[in-house]
Design a protein around this motif. Structure first.
Motif, short mmCIF file in Angstrom:
data_model
loop_
_atom_site.label_atom_id
_atom_site.label_comp_id
_atom_site.label_asym_id
_atom_site.label_seq_id
_atom_site.Cartn_x
_atom_site.Cartn_y
_atom_site.Cartn_z
N LYS A 1 -2.71 8.05 -0.32
CA LYS A 1 -3.19 8.25 1.05
C LYS A 1 -2.79 7.06 1.90
O LYS A 1 -2.63 5.95 1.41
CB LYS A 1 -4.71 8.39 1.04
N ARG A 2 -2.61 7.28 3.18
CA ARG A 2 -2.25 6.19 4.09
C ARG A 2 -3.43 5.25 4.32
O ARG A 2 -3.27 4.04 4.42
CB ARG A 2 -1.77 6.74 5.42
N TYR A 3 -4.63 5.82 4.41
CA TYR A 3 -5.84 5.02 4.62
C TYR A 3 -6.81 5.31 3.49
O TYR A 3 -7.04 6.46 3.13
CB TYR A 3 -6.52 5.37 5.95
N ARG B 1 -5.62 1.10 0.87
CA ARG B 1 -4.55 1.02 1.89
C ARG B 1 -5.17 1.07 3.29
O ARG B 1 -6.14 1.79 3.51
CB ARG B 1 -3.56 2.17 1.71
N TRP B 2 -4.54 0.33 4.20
CA TRP B 2 -5.01 0.25 5.58
C TRP B 2 -4.03 0.83 6.57
O TRP B 2 -4.12 0.58 7.76
CB TRP B 2 -5.29 -1.19 5.96
N GLY B 3 -3.05 1.55 6.13
CA GLY B 3 -2.08 2.15 7.06
C GLY B 3 -0.67 1.77 6.70
O GLY B 3 -0.32 1.61 5.54
N ASN B 4 0.15 1.58 7.70
CA ASN B 4 1.57 1.29 7.50
C ASN B 4 1.80 -0.04 6.82
O ASN B 4 1.39 -1.07 7.32
CB ASN B 4 2.33 1.32 8.82
#
Length: 83
Positions: free
Chosen positions: A12-14, A78-81
């Protein structure tokens, strides 16, 4: 492209965990999980065995999580990009 590993379940991205499957193998695993969960619900509903259904669903979910762990991207927060 030789030797490059294709993950069945991308991260997942976040947050922590995996997203929707991106390969046919991942879609097959997710489809089997949903079908077995629905079939087990219909089968166990006839007996009114709520406790057995909870155990059945927990076992199926544990197997799904094991497949995601083995065939998905490594799990981490994860916190995004790029993070």
């Amino acid at each position: 492209m030789q030797g490059e590993q294709k993950y069945w379940f991308p991260a997942k991205r976040y947050g922590w965990g995996w997203g929707f499957p991106t390969t046919w193998q991942g879609l097959l695993v997710l489809g089997a999980y949903i079908a077995l969960l629905a079939g087990g619900g219909a089968w166990l509903k006839a007996d009114h065995s709520h406790g057995w259904f909870v155990l059945y669903a927990a076992a199926l979910t544990a197997v799904l999580l094991l497949v995601c762990w083995l065939k998905g991207e490594p799990a981490r927060w994860r916190w995004g990009n790029g993070n």
